[in-house]
Design an enzyme around this catalytic site. Sequence first.
Site, PDB file in Angstrom:
ATOM      1  N   LYS A  13      14.403  19.067  12.664  1.00 22.30           N
ATOM      2  CA  LYS A  13      13.418  20.147  12.487  1.00 22.30           C
ATOM      3  C   LYS A  13      12.251  19.686  11.618  1.00 22.30           C
ATOM      4  O   LYS A  13      11.084  19.864  11.973  1.00 22.30           O
ATOM      5  CB  LYS A  13      14.083  21.387  11.850  1.00 22.30           C
ATOM      6  N   ARG A  84      17.392  32.036  10.461  1.00 23.95           N
ATOM      7  CA  ARG A  84      18.646  31.341  10.801  1.00 23.95           C
ATOM      8  C   ARG A  84      19.710  32.283  11.327  1.00 23.95           C
ATOM      9  O   ARG A  84      20.799  31.837  11.696  1.00 23.95           O
ATOM     10  CB  ARG A  84      19.237  30.661   9.568  1.00 23.95           C
ATOM     11  N   ARG A 123      19.872   9.478   6.136  1.00 25.43           N
ATOM     12  CA  ARG A 123      18.541  10.033   5.819  1.00 25.43           C
ATOM     13  C   ARG A 123      18.159   9.682   4.378  1.00 25.43           C
ATOM     14  O   ARG A 123      18.979   9.735   3.467  1.00 25.43           O
ATOM     15  CB  ARG A 123      18.558  11.560   5.949  1.00 25.43           C
ATOM     16  N   ARG A 156      19.406  13.365  -0.286  1.00 25.35           N
ATOM     17  CA  ARG A 156      19.490  14.769  -0.694  1.00 25.35           C
ATOM     18  C   ARG A 156      20.886  15.100  -1.228  1.00 25.35           C
ATOM     19  O   ARG A 156      21.880  14.592  -0.717  1.00 25.35           O
ATOM     20  CB  ARG A 156      19.166  15.681   0.502  1.00 25.35           C
ATOM     21  N   ARG A 167      27.440  23.173   6.367  1.00 22.88           N
ATOM     22  CA  ARG A 167      26.143  23.534   6.980  1.00 22.88           C
ATOM     23  C   ARG A 167      26.275  23.599   8.498  1.00 22.88           C
ATOM     24  O   ARG A 167      25.689  24.464   9.156  1.00 22.88           O
ATOM     25  CB  ARG A 167      25.061  22.508   6.571  1.00 22.88           C
TER      26      ARG A 167
HETATM   27  P1  AP5 Z   1      15.324  15.949   9.652  1.00 19.17           P
HETATM   28  O1  AP5 Z   1      14.043  16.060  10.389  1.00 19.17           O
HETATM   29  O2  AP5 Z   1      15.292  15.836   8.163  1.00 19.17           O
HETATM   30  O3  AP5 Z   1      16.341  17.111  10.117  1.00 19.17           O
HETATM   31  P2  AP5 Z   1      16.379  18.663   9.766  1.00 19.17           P
HETATM   32  O4  AP5 Z   1      16.806  19.388  10.996  1.00 19.17           O
HETATM   33  O5  AP5 Z   1      15.102  19.101   9.117  1.00 19.17           O
HETATM   34  O6  AP5 Z   1      17.574  18.638   8.730  1.00 19.17           O
HETATM   35  P3  AP5 Z   1      17.846  19.451   7.408  1.00 19.17           P
HETATM   36  O7  AP5 Z   1      19.050  18.796   6.784  1.00 19.17           O
HETATM   37  O8  AP5 Z   1      16.619  19.538   6.538  1.00 19.17           O
HETATM   38  O9  AP5 Z   1      18.216  20.843   7.934  1.00 19.17           O
HETATM   39  P4  AP5 Z   1      19.028  21.929   7.215  1.00 19.17           P
HETATM   40  O10 AP5 Z   1      18.816  23.087   8.077  1.00 19.17           O
HETATM   41  O11 AP5 Z   1      20.452  21.574   6.933  1.00 19.17           O
HETATM   42  O12 AP5 Z   1      18.389  21.941   5.751  1.00 19.17           O
HETATM   43  P5  AP5 Z   1      17.237  22.800   5.072  1.00 19.17           P
HETATM   44  O13 AP5 Z   1      16.527  21.937   4.126  1.00 19.17           O
HETATM   45  O14 AP5 Z   1      16.435  23.524   6.081  1.00 19.17           O
HETATM   46  O15 AP5 Z   1      16.097  14.674  10.274  1.00 19.17           O
HETATM   47  C1  AP5 Z   1      17.369  14.280   9.779  1.00 19.17           C
HETATM   48  C2  AP5 Z   1      17.460  12.728   9.838  1.00 19.17           C
HETATM   49  O16 AP5 Z   1      17.422  12.304  11.209  1.00 19.17           O
HETATM   50  C3  AP5 Z   1      16.307  11.998   9.130  1.00 19.17           C
HETATM   51  O17 AP5 Z   1      16.811  10.821   8.585  1.00 19.17           O
HETATM   52  C4  AP5 Z   1      15.324  11.665  10.273  1.00 19.17           C
HETATM   53  O18 AP5 Z   1      14.566  10.505  10.002  1.00 19.17           O
HETATM   54  C5  AP5 Z   1      16.286  11.454  11.447  1.00 19.17           C
HETATM   55  N1  AP5 Z   1      15.734  11.859  12.728  1.00 19.17           N
HETATM   56  C6  AP5 Z   1      15.030  13.008  13.014  1.00 19.17           C
HETATM   57  N2  AP5 Z   1      14.724  13.062  14.333  1.00 19.17           N
HETATM   58  C7  AP5 Z   1      15.272  11.932  14.880  1.00 19.17           C
HETATM   59  C8  AP5 Z   1      15.307  11.420  16.223  1.00 19.17           C
HETATM   60  N3  AP5 Z   1      14.751  12.089  17.258  1.00 19.17           N
HETATM   61  N4  AP5 Z   1      15.956  10.244  16.444  1.00 19.17           N
HETATM   62  C9  AP5 Z   1      16.560   9.573  15.421  1.00 19.17           C
HETATM   63  N5  AP5 Z   1      16.539  10.003  14.132  1.00 19.17           N
HETATM   64  C10 AP5 Z   1      15.918  11.166  13.875  1.00 19.17           C
HETATM   65  O19 AP5 Z   1      18.084  23.882   4.248  1.00 19.17           O
HETATM   66  C11 AP5 Z   1      18.843  23.479   3.130  1.00 19.17           C
HETATM   67  C12 AP5 Z   1      19.531  24.681   2.503  1.00 19.17           C
HETATM   68  O20 AP5 Z   1      18.554  25.652   2.083  1.00 19.17           O
HETATM   69  C13 AP5 Z   1      20.490  25.464   3.406  1.00 19.17           C
HETATM   70  O21 AP5 Z   1      21.768  24.861   3.493  1.00 19.17           O
HETATM   71  C14 AP5 Z   1      20.504  26.824   2.688  1.00 19.17           C
HETATM   72  O22 AP5 Z   1      21.318  26.785   1.549  1.00 19.17           O
HETATM   73  C15 AP5 Z   1      19.047  26.984   2.259  1.00 19.17           C
HETATM   74  N6  AP5 Z   1      18.243  27.648   3.313  1.00 19.17           N
HETATM   75  C16 AP5 Z   1      17.299  27.076   4.090  1.00 19.17           C
HETATM   76  N7  AP5 Z   1      16.812  27.975   4.994  1.00 19.17           N
HETATM   77  C17 AP5 Z   1      17.473  29.132   4.770  1.00 19.17           C
HETATM   78  C18 AP5 Z   1      17.442  30.428   5.384  1.00 19.17           C
HETATM   79  N8  AP5 Z   1      16.656  30.706   6.418  1.00 19.17           N
HETATM   80  N9  AP5 Z   1      18.266  31.380   4.905  1.00 19.17           N
HETATM   81  C19 AP5 Z   1      19.084  31.140   3.855  1.00 19.17           C
HETATM   82  N10 AP5 Z   1      19.183  29.929   3.240  1.00 19.17           N
HETATM   83  C20 AP5 Z   1      18.385  28.939   3.688  1.00 19.17           C
END
Ligand code: AP5
Length: 215
Positions: A13, A84, A123, A156, A167
């Site tokens: 994402k 979400r 990552r 992270r 997650r």
């Molecule tokens: P990356 O692009 O970083 O993936 P991502 O989907 O953004 O992963 P996140 O871990 O950030 O998602 P998440 O939903 O768990 O965490 P968030 O920070 O939103 O890519 C991942 C890796 O793969 C990288 O190394 C990248 O280089 C590689 N990659 C990407 N695309 C690739 C490809 N095509 N091919 C190969 N490699 C690739 O949320 C964290 C926390 O915040 C949650 O757990 C929760 O506690 C809170 N939170 C966030 N949003 C909410 C909400 N809406 N409601 C309540 N709590 C929330």
Amino acid sequence: MRLILFGAPGSGKGTQADILASQFNLEKISLGDILRKEVGKGSSLGMEVKQYMDKGELVADDTVRGVIAANLRDDNFILDGYPRNRKQAETLEGILEEKNCSIDAFIYLDVSQATIVDRLSKRRVCPKCGTIYHLDSMPPKEDNLCDQCGAGLEQRDDDNPETIKKRWDVFLENSKEIFDFYKQKGLFVSVDGGKPKEEVLEEIRGKLQNKKILT
Ligand code: AP5
């Protein structure tokens, strides 16, 4: 253009949101990034949300509503990580109605669990400018240093096996109801997120063109 990116942890994402935001001049609103900054600052919001983020659980809907409402300033945006679940999707509708606008597409990045584990364990992120790397598929030019700003890269806190599993479970629990919500509105777009990032981007562009959201 107003887009939502949805997918499992590590589905790409943040990576795709960065590219789409720069290609189409959209404001990227990443709820995870915003919350992590608050944790880093030690603000009262940061202290409230840290316990949930450390465990891989969702922060309370009412808390994140205020954060999103405060950050939706532009008419053109891409949302990464919000909504979400169905309740958040309904909340977002209410916020946008007050602004007389609506979502154009809900893009789901479909990626297998095995791919997720590999991506998250390898990552690395820049704590200063937020650039995202992967040790194999998107490595920095110099070991452990950000290409953009030279800062030391970090892993992270929530990229550990136990929190990744939680997650993933949270994602599975909520996905069907949110898919149904956006399918009923004709906004659901599914993309194979397991391909290299350039191909994922091409598929997103193609599907947005088919829906006449992009020309
Ligand atoms: P990356 O692009 O970083 O993936 P991502 O989907 O953004 O992963 P996140 O871990 O950030 O998602 P998440 O939903 O768990 O965490 P968030 O920070 O939103 O890519 C991942 C890796 O793969 C990288 O190394 C990248 O280089 C590689 N990659 C990407 N695309 C690739 C490809 N095509 N091919 C190969 N490699 C690739 O949320 C964290 C926390 O915040 C949650 O757990 C929760 O506690 C809170 N939170 C966030 N949003 C909410 C909400 N809406 N409601 C309540 N709590 C929330």
